[in-house]
Design an enzyme around this catalytic site. Sequence first.
Site, PDB file in Angstrom:
ATOM      1  N   ASP A   1       0.899  -1.415  -0.297  1.00  0.00           N
ATOM      2  CA  ASP A   1      -0.017   0.117   0.317  1.00  0.00           C
ATOM      3  C   ASP A   1       0.692   0.625  -0.252  1.00  0.00           C
ATOM      4  O   ASP A   1       1.640   1.224   0.650  1.00  0.00           O
ATOM      5  CB  ASP A   1      -0.743   0.114   1.464  1.00  0.00           C
ATOM      6  CG  ASP A   1      -1.441   1.149   1.107  1.00  0.00           C
ATOM      7  OD1 ASP A   1      -2.806   1.037   0.727  1.00  0.00           O
ATOM      8  OD2 ASP A   1      -2.159   1.927   2.561  1.00  0.00           O
TER       9      ASP A   1
ATOM     10  N   GLU B   1       1.427  -0.523  -4.860  1.00  0.00           N
ATOM     11  CA  GLU B   1       0.322   0.125  -5.623  1.00  0.00           C
ATOM     12  C   GLU B   1       1.521   1.807  -5.582  1.00  0.00           C
ATOM     13  O   GLU B   1       1.889   2.619  -4.550  1.00  0.00           O
ATOM     14  CB  GLU B   1      -0.677   0.762  -3.981  1.00  0.00           C
ATOM     15  CG  GLU B   1      -1.641   1.528  -4.515  1.00  0.00           C
ATOM     16  CD  GLU B   1      -2.495   2.626  -3.596  1.00  0.00           C
ATOM     17  OE1 GLU B   1      -3.283   3.046  -3.859  1.00  0.00           O
ATOM     18  OE2 GLU B   1      -1.856   2.294  -2.325  1.00  0.00           O
TER      19      GLU B   1
END
Length: 509
Positions: A206, A243
């Site tokens: 993330d 990401e």
Amino acid sequence: MLADRSARIPKVCYEIFVRSFCDSNGDGIGDLNGVTSKLDYLADLGIGAIWLTPIHPSPSYHKYDVTDYYAIEPEYGTMDDFRRLLAGAHTRGIAVYLDLIVNHTSTLHPWFTEARKSKDNPYRHFYWWMTQDQIDHLGISERETSDDSQVVYPWHENPGDDEKYYGLFFKGMPDLNYHSDALREEIARIIRFWLNDVGVDGFRLDAARHIYPEWDKEQSITFWDFFSKVVEEAKPGAFTVGEVWAETEEVAPYLRNLNATFHFDLSFALQRMLLAGRDEQIVDKLQASFNLFQKYNPLFVNAIMLTNHDQERIGSVVGGNIRKIKLAASILLTLPGQPYLYYGEEIGMLGMKPDPYIREPFLWTPDPGDPQLTGWIKPEFTTLKTVAPLSAQTSDATSVFNHYRTLIHLRNTEPALNQILAPNLQPVRLGDDQLLAYFRPHVDRSLIIIHNLGDTERAMTLPDDKSLFTEVLFSTDPLHETTLTTNRLSPHSSVILAPAGNARAVEKQ
């Protein structure tokens, strides 16, 4: 060697927002045992890996603010439940990627509860702290919003403290400070725990571009050198997908240390193209991005998706138009890369922001009292009135589900489609920007894919050097069953062509 390595990379992945997927115990909240109960479904669909959104303890519904990196969120189950899920997935040849949040924690994490006590606490250096004068001197009290964070004022008060802490996404999610060697040691232990002690196959990472704040952002790329070395030492071959929500030029350097990054530029381009009904020279842009990625990692993996848990669902983007929903799938699943499906895309789920409403419950059956149906939120977009449940779509040959299933199985079995490393993609120029056409060359069998993005039937004439591609492997156009019979393509239709006499037909959906 390239072929061996490519064979180990899952061909199609599936993102599961655990809370909404399947409830196993009747409390209205999706859980790990619910996911386990659907592994046969995922295997039949053709999924090679699942990415579970965060499953660690957390005070929020989304779980991106972790309070314990070594435990399972009690609402989702136990570590034994997770181990059973992992074993069941592996039995079916499905890899499991854990969503690992190393950019920030919850303010309730023990590290932060200690850090906020005093400036001389040993955990203070795990986070970013500055006085207002220091913040002003550096000119970092405000920031411009970005696609992945709308926060303008990222510095937050700690009552009774003259220093503020930095939290890019939310005051309840303070950013970690990897200038701390002690923190790096903690993260290394966490990585080894999940890869070795538990046995996951890799991580979705993330906020990979925000590991360090914007004034120190060049360090974010070098952090992943440290991270990838820990991963490779712990479990050689474990997979990492980052990401990096940014334009391609900013994404590329992260591939030096990560196996894959999500291609956000492609996601948004596909959405625009589906709405406008016109190609944006996407094949040329993809080729340019591949050339750039290759400079940093010759074995890069292009992680492609239509949308994810932070974006409005593709079904709603195209206004619920079933033909465009199918067209979106046809494009995604015939482009090179490693596709990631967001749970429910395969049944045409809908959803628009705010975030909870792009994470609504999966519809398994037409029974509103279905015990599998999660009930933590009252859905606004995906309801039994707007979306046919899976059980109804399974028996409908023309359903979105069967469209996805057929395409996934074709992709899994057709070498030209499932080549992931060294992406095989060339444009086919048809002289009409409402047609998107490309060539997937392969030594076993090359293919041509043509999509009509527009609202009207279009003429298509293949170049002379592609004139032998007349066998239809897949078609959503009633004009073309098993052979290319006319030079017309119906609106929002797709066709996959192989050279004549060297093809096997796939049932048309």
